[in-house]
Scaffold this active site. Sequence first.
Site, short mmCIF file in Angstrom:
data_model
loop_
_atom_site.label_atom_id
_atom_site.label_comp_id
_atom_site.label_asym_id
_atom_site.label_seq_id
_atom_site.Cartn_x
_atom_site.Cartn_y
_atom_site.Cartn_z
CE LYS A 1 -4.09 2.00 2.51
NZ LYS A 1 -4.83 1.76 3.69
CB SER B 1 -8.18 3.71 2.81
OG SER B 1 -7.21 3.09 3.74
CB SER C 1 -8.32 0.84 5.79
OG SER C 1 -9.33 1.79 5.73
#
Length: 538
Positions: A117, A192, A216
């Site tokens: 990420k 996210s 997330s």
Amino acid sequence: MLSTLQPPRSLTLLPFRRLHGSKTIASLASSSPTLDASSVSPPQSQILTTRRSLLSGETTASEIAKSYLSRIRLTEPQLKCFLHVSENVLKEAQEIDQRISRGEEVGPLAGVVIGVKDNICTEGMPSTAASRILEHYRPPFDATAVKKIKEMGGIVVGKTNMDEFGMGSTTEASAFQVTANPWDLTRVPGGSSGGSAAAVAANQCMVSLGSDTGGSVRQPASFCGVVGLKPTYGRVSRFGLMAYASSLDVIGCFGSTVADAGMLLHAVSGYDRFDSTSSKQDVPEFESQFLSMDSFESKPLKGVRVGLIRETLEEGVDSGVRSATQEAASHLEALGCLVTEVSLPSFSLGLPAYYVIASSESSSNLSRYDGVRYGNQVMADELNKLYDCSRGQGFGGEVKMRILMGTYALSAGYYDAYYKRAQQVRTLIRKDFKAALDHNDILISPAAPSAAYKIGEKKDDPLAMYAGDIMTVNVNLAGLPAIVLPCGLVEGGPSGLPVGLQMIGAAFDEETLLKVGHIFEQTLNGSGFVPPTLPNVA
């Protein structure tokens, strides 16, 4: 504690009434060529398969790397999972091949292709948290989790898309692009960590790292039909993770199987002197929990106590999600679990408490991005104007809104009314979880109130989007571990949409979650969750 748990009541062994709009895996499989319950074998660990193939000489790390790079080139124009793809993938793969040819020892993640990420620092590779204020930033160091992956032979293929600084549930808050869900390109992948989840679902990488502040990792895992593992707070070092809400943030793992997510977690776990919140608790050998189906008894989970959280199946949850969760509870009973219904009296208070605490901490953490100490600078004639322009042009709308909310909650006249009260609620939530887990080995719930929704559907309604976090935020407030794995499909998209089951454990008891999750996954009829919308690449 405001009130005690209501007495548990056993769930009936009779089949649950199927609610309109929901199908089990098997019933969807009968009408879909991608999910044939009679032909789908239990999902296999890609990490273990890769290791066996490399050591036996069946394939090479270079061939594996080329295959995944081809897959990314083919699918990325549709999906937009990656913000950056590494130029060093083939070089690193060749180094692994050379070590094997010389008979040298290679790490347990050798040749494993891993997405990271974009809010987790990677040396020499862009790490922007999907924000314009950090555009072109290349850290001079690796996050501890990334460093451990590299030391074990893992290949970081690239940086995945996300909502800016982790603030969002769809990737629509990214400053650069919106990721599509591999199950239906018109739908969101969740957030996210949507890029990390979608990349695993689309087989662009074997496993990936995400971050979880209020769900997330778990919500996008549910939306994309993959496994998402959120560890106990402190299990994994946060050094190198760009802070959103420091008391809530954890680095989590995605995989196509429970075994892959568990082995990735084992690789990145452990104490780190660079993170004062990392724990010195011993890290168990999670791989011992991933037994083959041949060794399962008729009731492999006999005696495991499972609490189904009553409040997670009430008003506001889609009927298909509710039905899939109830059928998952029935499956656990069939495996030998004692499933009872439990109540968490403070459950509904978690969402507002979370957004007060998270916004408050983010307003403090993001104050460093001012164009002077950190972040891109916009030139101006005087200092206040420089701050204003640098932050105004660097931050997106969602980030600005949360900074303002947090600054307001921390202001002198409102601290007691908002932030202090939210922390008091946090204590109640911890007590309720402890009471429930004193009588149960794990708790279960849906991972989200619905399956993946359309891109743009909730972009202009932030309250509706925030409400989607109701199943996950309490776990972060309590600092507990949780895993989400696919448990069924509901109608929607070309071939159904996945629904995730959330399992919650006691602090530092990821071992039980992985054991139960692995057996659940391996015994689920027709458990091949493969998105139907993208072509296969050999």
